[in-house]
Design an enzyme around this catalytic site. Structure first.
Site, PDB file in Angstrom:
ATOM      1  N   CYS A  15       0.855  -1.202   0.000  1.00  0.00           N
ATOM      2  CA  CYS A  15       0.000   0.000   0.000  1.00  0.00           C
ATOM      3  C   CYS A  15       0.884   1.244   0.000  1.00  0.00           C
ATOM      4  O   CYS A  15       1.856   1.326   0.758  1.00  0.00           O
ATOM      5  CB  CYS A  15      -0.872  -0.020   1.245  1.00  0.00           C
ATOM      6  N   CYS A  42      -0.579   5.534   7.302  1.00  0.00           N
ATOM      7  CA  CYS A  42      -1.931   5.104   7.691  1.00  0.00           C
ATOM      8  C   CYS A  42      -1.889   4.253   8.960  1.00  0.00           C
ATOM      9  O   CYS A  42      -0.998   3.429   9.134  1.00  0.00           O
ATOM     10  CB  CYS A  42      -2.547   4.307   6.548  1.00  0.00           C
ATOM     11  N   CYS A  44      -7.686   0.636  -0.644  1.00  0.00           N
ATOM     12  CA  CYS A  44      -7.238  -0.068   0.550  1.00  0.00           C
ATOM     13  C   CYS A  44      -7.346  -1.554   0.264  1.00  0.00           C
ATOM     14  O   CYS A  44      -8.441  -2.077   0.045  1.00  0.00           O
ATOM     15  CB  CYS A  44      -8.091   0.318   1.747  1.00  0.00           C
ATOM     16  N   TYR A  67     -21.969 -12.908  25.351  1.00  0.00           N
ATOM     17  CA  TYR A  67     -21.460 -11.887  24.421  1.00  0.00           C
ATOM     18  C   TYR A  67     -21.791 -12.367  23.001  1.00  0.00           C
ATOM     19  O   TYR A  67     -20.919 -12.594  22.176  1.00  0.00           O
ATOM     20  CB  TYR A  67     -19.944 -11.670  24.597  1.00  0.00           C
ATOM     21  N   GLU A 110     -26.510 -10.637  25.277  1.00  0.00           N
ATOM     22  CA  GLU A 110     -25.796  -9.628  24.482  1.00  0.00           C
ATOM     23  C   GLU A 110     -26.286  -8.252  24.904  1.00  0.00           C
ATOM     24  O   GLU A 110     -27.482  -8.044  25.100  1.00  0.00           O
ATOM     25  CB  GLU A 110     -26.055  -9.889  22.986  1.00  0.00           C
ATOM     26  N   ASP A 127     -17.275 -14.923  24.289  1.00  0.00           N
ATOM     27  CA  ASP A 127     -16.579 -14.240  23.193  1.00  0.00           C
ATOM     28  C   ASP A 127     -16.642 -12.742  23.500  1.00  0.00           C
ATOM     29  O   ASP A 127     -17.337 -11.984  22.825  1.00  0.00           O
ATOM     30  CB  ASP A 127     -17.299 -14.581  21.870  1.00  0.00           C
ATOM     31  N   CYS A 129     -10.316 -11.800  21.201  1.00  0.00           N
ATOM     32  CA  CYS A 129      -9.609 -10.968  20.220  1.00  0.00           C
ATOM     33  C   CYS A 129      -8.483 -10.185  20.884  1.00  0.00           C
ATOM     34  O   CYS A 129      -7.888  -9.315  20.262  1.00  0.00           O
ATOM     35  CB  CYS A 129     -10.594 -10.025  19.524  1.00  0.00           C
TER      36      CYS A 129
HETATM   37  C1  LIG Z   1     -16.362  -9.956  20.119  1.00  0.00           C
HETATM   38  S1  LIG Z   1     -18.091  -9.675  19.968  1.00  0.00           S
HETATM   39  C2  LIG Z   1     -18.687 -11.309  19.798  1.00  0.00           C
HETATM   40  C3  LIG Z   1     -20.030 -11.453  19.152  1.00  0.00           C
HETATM   41  C4  LIG Z   1     -20.427 -12.849  18.695  1.00  0.00           C
HETATM   42  N1  LIG Z   1     -20.100 -13.859  19.651  1.00  0.00           N
HETATM   43  C5  LIG Z   1     -19.827 -13.184  17.330  1.00  0.00           C
HETATM   44  O1  LIG Z   1     -19.047 -14.137  17.229  1.00  0.00           O
HETATM   45  O2  LIG Z   1     -20.158 -12.502  16.360  1.00  0.00           O
HETATM   46  C6  LIG Z   1     -18.466  -9.192  21.599  1.00  0.00           C
HETATM   47  C7  LIG Z   1     -19.929  -8.857  21.815  1.00  0.00           C
HETATM   48  O3  LIG Z   1     -20.114  -8.575  23.207  1.00  0.00           O
HETATM   49  C8  LIG Z   1     -21.045  -7.533  23.356  1.00  0.00           C
HETATM   50  N2  LIG Z   1     -20.814  -6.998  24.704  1.00  0.00           N
HETATM   51  C9  LIG Z   1     -19.888  -6.109  25.113  1.00  0.00           C
HETATM   52  N3  LIG Z   1     -19.931  -5.966  26.444  1.00  0.00           N
HETATM   53  C10 LIG Z   1     -20.912  -6.794  26.896  1.00  0.00           C
HETATM   54  C11 LIG Z   1     -21.420  -7.109  28.176  1.00  0.00           C
HETATM   55  N4  LIG Z   1     -20.928  -6.536  29.267  1.00  0.00           N
HETATM   56  N5  LIG Z   1     -22.410  -8.014  28.268  1.00  0.00           N
HETATM   57  C12 LIG Z   1     -22.929  -8.595  27.157  1.00  0.00           C
HETATM   58  N6  LIG Z   1     -22.482  -8.341  25.909  1.00  0.00           N
HETATM   59  C13 LIG Z   1     -21.482  -7.459  25.785  1.00  0.00           C
HETATM   60  C14 LIG Z   1     -20.745  -6.612  22.190  1.00  0.00           C
HETATM   61  O4  LIG Z   1     -21.848  -5.789  21.888  1.00  0.00           O
HETATM   62  C15 LIG Z   1     -20.435  -7.627  21.084  1.00  0.00           C
HETATM   63  O5  LIG Z   1     -21.594  -7.957  20.375  1.00  0.00           O
END
Ligand SMILES: C[S@@+](CC[C@H](N)C(=O)[O-])C[C@H]1O[C@@H](n2cnc3c(N)ncnc32)[C@H](O)[C@@H]1O
Length: 451
Positions: A71, A77, A158, A313, A334, A382, A409
């Protein structure tokens, strides 16, 4: 060593942002753009009691893993940090990052796999968020933020974004300017357009356009109707949403929205499951690798079909739905209402009758399952980058599921949480999956078994 000194350094490692690391005079020197094994001449641009930052002036001994960035704006960037390193080496460095982070926390685990990379690590992002800003000369620009700043770096193309998303964002930007809209000015808080966000279903090619505006009057502006009329000629564009964000924060999306075309969502597939995705709901940005990740999780969990599984999550229900035909019941939590709305629609879309998603934070809502006397055999977490909070960990431990699937992540919070959970759980093999080639980010997945 002091600011502006020029010094030759041996790079002994790469850090969590892929930056080179050297040691001199008992100090750590971070050298962005340097690779382990290189000898570089750097100028010290920042110095404090514990570390320095050096800028490469000259590479004296080049690593065999160095490659020409693909790039033209890579150096400025803030989007990518690994383009100067061969992809194979990026994967090895990411594994080292995970390994070192786990070892700092003294986490015991069965083994650490090699990172699962992509065949072609380009054009993988299904979502782009381009800031639109007014510069000091009054011109509006679209691009990405420069490293550690909010200066806009413009770019022709990009190469980590999907090509169609990349092209379309610039077209929409031009149309907005032609209609007389301006970019947002962070200093004064004036200007009309803050971001152009585009999502595209990898398997469906369906596109969602979100225009983040600074002023609610724009919701009713007749020019937006004209823009819809132009954009709807593109058959792939299924929905257009205006999002209002007039706050002085770094958050991209605000609370209020107005759908000006379509239903406010698009769909995409992960494996055999189809998912509705809206502007504010999380969906992995690399669809191909998300499927790889979910399959690894499924394999590791060795589900028998009679389990009660918590999907914590849960976003749009991606993981729970993916696992729904391998368990008896799924319960998800969630925090983002819109994502929960999508999750419940996704159950219908996929004809799934053994799952339930509730809105709220894990720390507040998990107790509801206890009150309903629902006991999980398996919990999948997650979480966002900040990882699990202590309250949720306490609950997870109290529920004593036989297995915990952890998708992360952020290696730092992953290691911290594994350490806490490993009081009661044995950590199995950890598999890093590269969802973010050419950046420093890495996803990890593992299963913990009740001791
Ligand atoms: C890394 S994403 C994972 C989403 C899903 N498992 C996927 O694979 O697509 C984390 C998720 O946690 C939610 N989140 C963040 N803080 C949270 C909390 N305290 N309680 C519940 N959900 C939460 C975010 O909105 C997001 O959708």
């Amino acid at each position: 060593m002091k600011k502006n000194d020029e010094i030759e350094l041996d790079i002994i490692d790469n850090g969590i942002n892929l930056e080179g690391i050297a040691r001199e005079d008992n100090k750590v020197i971070f050298v962005p753009g340097a690779i382990k094994g290189e000898k570089v001449l750097v100028k010290i641009i920042k110095e404090n009691s514990s570390y320095c930052i050096g800028k490469i002036e000259n590479i004296i001994k080049k690593s065999k893993d160095r490659q020409e960035p693909f790039c033209s704006v890579y150096k400025r960037c803030g989007g990518c940090s690994g383009q100067h390193i061969s992809y194979q080496r990026q994967l090895e460095i990411k594994r080292e990052i995970v390994k070192n982070t786990l070892s700092k926390q003294k986490v015991e685990y069965k083994s650490l796999d090699n990172v699962i990379g992509m065949g072609i690590p380009l054009n993988y992002r299904n979502k782009a968020q381009y800031p639109v800003r007014k510069t000091v000369d009054g011109k509006s620009k679209i691009g990405f933020y420069a490293k550690r700043s909010h200066v806009i770096v413009e770019n022709e193309e990009c190469l980590i974004q999907n090509e169609e998303i990349d092209k379309l964002s610039k077209e929409i930007f031009k149309i907005l300017l032609l209609k007389g809209f301006s970019g947002y000015d962070e200093q004064t808080g004036n200007g009309d357009i803050r971001h152009i966000l585009i999502r595209r279903g990898y398997h469906t090619s369906e596109i969602m356009v979100v225009i983040v505006v600074n002023n609610k009057d724009i919701f009713e502006d007749v020019r937006m109707e004209e823009i819809v009329n132009i954009l709807k000629d593109n058959d792939s564009i299924k929905t257009i949403v205006l999002n209002l964000n007039s706050s002085k924060t770094n958050e991209i999306l605000g609370k209020d929205e107005k759908i000006i075309y379509g239903n406010g969502y698009i769909t995409d597939y992960i494996g055999k499951y189809r998912y509705y995705i809206s502007s504010k709901s999380f969906f992995q940005v690399n669809t191909i690798q998300a499927e790889v990740l979910y399959n690894i999780l499924k394999e590791k969990l060795k589900l028998k079909g009679n389990e009660i599984l918590f999907d914590l999550y849960s976003g749009v229900g991606s993981i729970g739905i993916f696992l729904s035909d391998s368990v008896k019941l799924v319960y998800g939590i969630e925090i983002e209402n819109q994502a929960v709305e999508m999750a419940n629609m996704n159950l219908k879309l996929n004809d799934i009758n053994n799952a339930e998603y509730i809105a709220g934070s894990v720390e507040d809502k998990i107790v509801e399952f206890e009150n309903r006397n629902i006991k999980p055999d398996v919990i999948v977490v997650d979480p966002p980058r900040k990882g699990l909070d202590l309250e949720s960990i306490d609950y997870i431990i109290k529920f004593r599921p036989k297995k915990i699937g952890y998708v992360s992540c952020n290696p730092a919070t992953f290691a911290r949480d594994l350490k806490l959970l490993s009081q009661y759980y044995a950590v199995d093999t950890i598999t890093p999956v590269d969802l973010f080639p050419n950046s420093e980010h890495i996803e990890c997945v593992t299963v913990l078994n009740l001791k």
